[in-house]
Design an enzyme around this catalytic site. Structure first.
Site, PDB file in Angstrom:
ATOM      1  N   GLU A 236     -42.304  49.809 -85.308  1.00  0.00           N
ATOM      2  CA  GLU A 236     -42.569  51.181 -84.892  1.00  0.00           C
ATOM      3  C   GLU A 236     -44.041  51.443 -84.600  1.00  0.00           C
ATOM      4  O   GLU A 236     -44.465  52.599 -84.567  1.00  0.00           O
ATOM      5  CB  GLU A 236     -42.089  52.152 -85.990  1.00  0.00           C
ATOM      6  CG  GLU A 236     -40.615  51.981 -86.347  1.00  0.00           C
ATOM      7  CD  GLU A 236     -40.118  53.049 -87.291  1.00  0.00           C
ATOM      8  OE1 GLU A 236     -39.637  54.075 -86.800  1.00  0.00           O
ATOM      9  OE2 GLU A 236     -40.222  52.853 -88.524  1.00  0.00           O
TER      10      GLU A 236
ATOM     11  N   ASP B 172     -41.577  56.553 -82.666  1.00  0.00           N
ATOM     12  CA  ASP B 172     -42.796  56.307 -83.442  1.00  0.00           C
ATOM     13  C   ASP B 172     -43.680  55.275 -82.747  1.00  0.00           C
ATOM     14  O   ASP B 172     -44.911  55.339 -82.837  1.00  0.00           O
ATOM     15  CB  ASP B 172     -42.444  55.852 -84.858  1.00  0.00           C
ATOM     16  CG  ASP B 172     -42.002  57.014 -85.736  1.00  0.00           C
ATOM     17  OD1 ASP B 172     -42.668  58.065 -85.706  1.00  0.00           O
ATOM     18  OD2 ASP B 172     -40.992  56.881 -86.434  1.00  0.00           O
TER      19      ASP B 172
ATOM     20  N   HIS C  43     -34.942  60.226 -93.181  1.00  0.00           N
ATOM     21  CA  HIS C  43     -35.055  61.555 -92.577  1.00  0.00           C
ATOM     22  C   HIS C  43     -33.832  62.434 -92.815  1.00  0.00           C
ATOM     23  O   HIS C  43     -33.878  63.637 -92.540  1.00  0.00           O
ATOM     24  CB  HIS C  43     -35.273  61.431 -91.064  1.00  0.00           C
ATOM     25  CG  HIS C  43     -36.568  60.799 -90.682  1.00  0.00           C
ATOM     26  ND1 HIS C  43     -37.785  61.356 -90.982  1.00  0.00           N
ATOM     27  CD2 HIS C  43     -36.835  59.642 -90.022  1.00  0.00           C
ATOM     28  CE1 HIS C  43     -38.759  60.581 -90.510  1.00  0.00           C
ATOM     29  NE2 HIS C  43     -38.215  59.532 -89.933  1.00  0.00           N
TER      30      HIS C  43
END
Length: 273
Positions: free
Chosen positions: A152, A178, A48
Site C-alpha cells: 500500500e 492507499d 476499517h
C-alpha cells in the site's frame, strides 16, 4: 502437501481466480446472507469495519457455518494480534500496510511455529485445533496458512521481490487507494503514475512467483474482474456489504419517488474501497 482445511488456499494454488466481498457491518446475519447469495469468500474487515478483532473472529463461525471461507483482515501486524487470530481459527489473514520486507519477515515469523518462526504454542486448547481434537496441527499448520501482505505504499515496490522470497508470505495484496495516497494522489488510483507503479508490483510479483490480490473499485474507478485476472490477479475483492445495502436502498427510494412524482436530490456516490 495440504490437509484440505483451507479451501481458499487450495483454490488459489490450483490457479483459480477467486472473487470475494468485503464484510464491514459485523452482523452474523449479513455474513450468512452474503454467503447464501453466492459470495462464498468474505473478507472480515477488522481494520476499517464495524467489528473489532474479537468480534471479527467470532464471525468466522457465521461464515463457515453458511459454507463460506473467510479472510480476516487484522487491524495491525503485531505479534499478539496475529497469534490471537491464528489461535481463534483464522486460516487466511490479510495484514495491512506491509511496507518493507523486514516487516513481512516479522509477520511470517509471528505466524509460523518453530523452526520456521516463533509463533507461541497453545495448540491443545484453542479453536484452531477444534479444541485439541486435531492431532499434529502444529506440524502442518503452515501448510494451511494463507498470508496476504498488503502492498500500500510506493516505497514497497522495491521490496516486492524480497517479500516474495519469504517463507509464509503467499500473496501481495495491492491496496490501490492507499498506494495512490502515498504518491500524493489520494482518491485518484487511476492516475497514470499510480498505475505505472502498481504495474511494477505486478511484474515483480509475477516474476517471483508471488500470488497477487487486489480490489475492483466496484462503485468507482478501478479495473474490472476480467482485466485484473488478465493482469495476473488470482484474488479479487469486489463489493462490500455497506455499498450493496446503500445501493439497494437508494434504488428503492428512487423508484418510490419516481412513481409518486416526487423530486429527489442527487445521490451521493456509493461506498467503495
Amino acid at each position: 502437501m495440504m490437509t484440505g482445511r483451507n479451501r481458499l488456499k487450495a483454490r488459489l494454488k490450483a490457479g483459480e481466480t477467486v472473487t470475494a466481498a468485503w464484510f464491514e457491518l459485523g452482523s452474523p446475519e449479513v455474513a450468512e446472507l452474503l454467503v447464501y447469495s453466492g459470495w462464498d469468500v468474505l473478507v472480515i474487515d477488522c481494520e476499517h469495519g464495524s467489528a473489532g478483532l474479537e468480534a471479527g473472529l467470532n464471525l468466522l463461525r457465521a461464515v463457515e457455518g453458511a459454507g463460506g471461507e473467510a479472510v480476516i483482515r487484522v487491524p495491525d501486524s503485531s505479534e499478539a494480534t496475529l497469534k490471537r487470530a491464528l489461535d481463534r481459527g483464522a486460516r487466511s489473514i490479510m495484514v495491512p500496510m506491509v511496507h518493507t520486507a523486514k516487516m513481512a519477515r516479522e509477520i511470517a515469523s509471528f505466524c509460523l511455529y518453530a523452526p520456521r518462526g516463533r509463533r507461541g504454542y497453545a495448540a491443545p486448547i484453542v479453536r484452531a485445533t477444534n479444541w485439541g481434537n486435531l492431532p499434529g496441527y502444529a506440524a502442518t499448520a503452515h501448510e494451511e496458512l494463507l498470508i496476504m501482505a498488503q502492498v500500500e505504499h510506493v516505497e514497497t515496490v522495491a521490496e516486492v521481490e524480497e517479500i516474495a522470497g519469504i517463507e509464509g508470505i503467499d500473496m501481495a495484496f495491492v491496496g490501490p487507494n492507499d498506494f495512490a495516497a502515498s504518491m500524493n494522489h489520494l482518491e485518484d488510483m487511476d492516475h497514470p503514475d499510480v498505475r505505472a507503479k502498481i504495474e511494477e508490483v505486478e511484474r515483480s510479483a509475477t516474476a517471483s512467483g508471488l500470488m497477487l490480490g487486489t480490489i475492483t473499485g466496484v462503485a468507482g474507478p478501478g479495473r474490472s474482474y476480467s482485466e485484473l485476472r488478465d493482469a495476473g490477479y488470482g484474488f479479487i475483492v469486489g463489493p462490500n456489504d455497506v455499498g450493496l445495502l446503500a445501493g439497494a436502498a437508494r434504488a428503492a427510494k428512487a423508484q418510490a419517488a419516481k412513481e409518486l412524482g416526487e423530486e429527489t436530490g442527487e445521490a451521493a456516490p456509493l461506498p467503495s474501497y
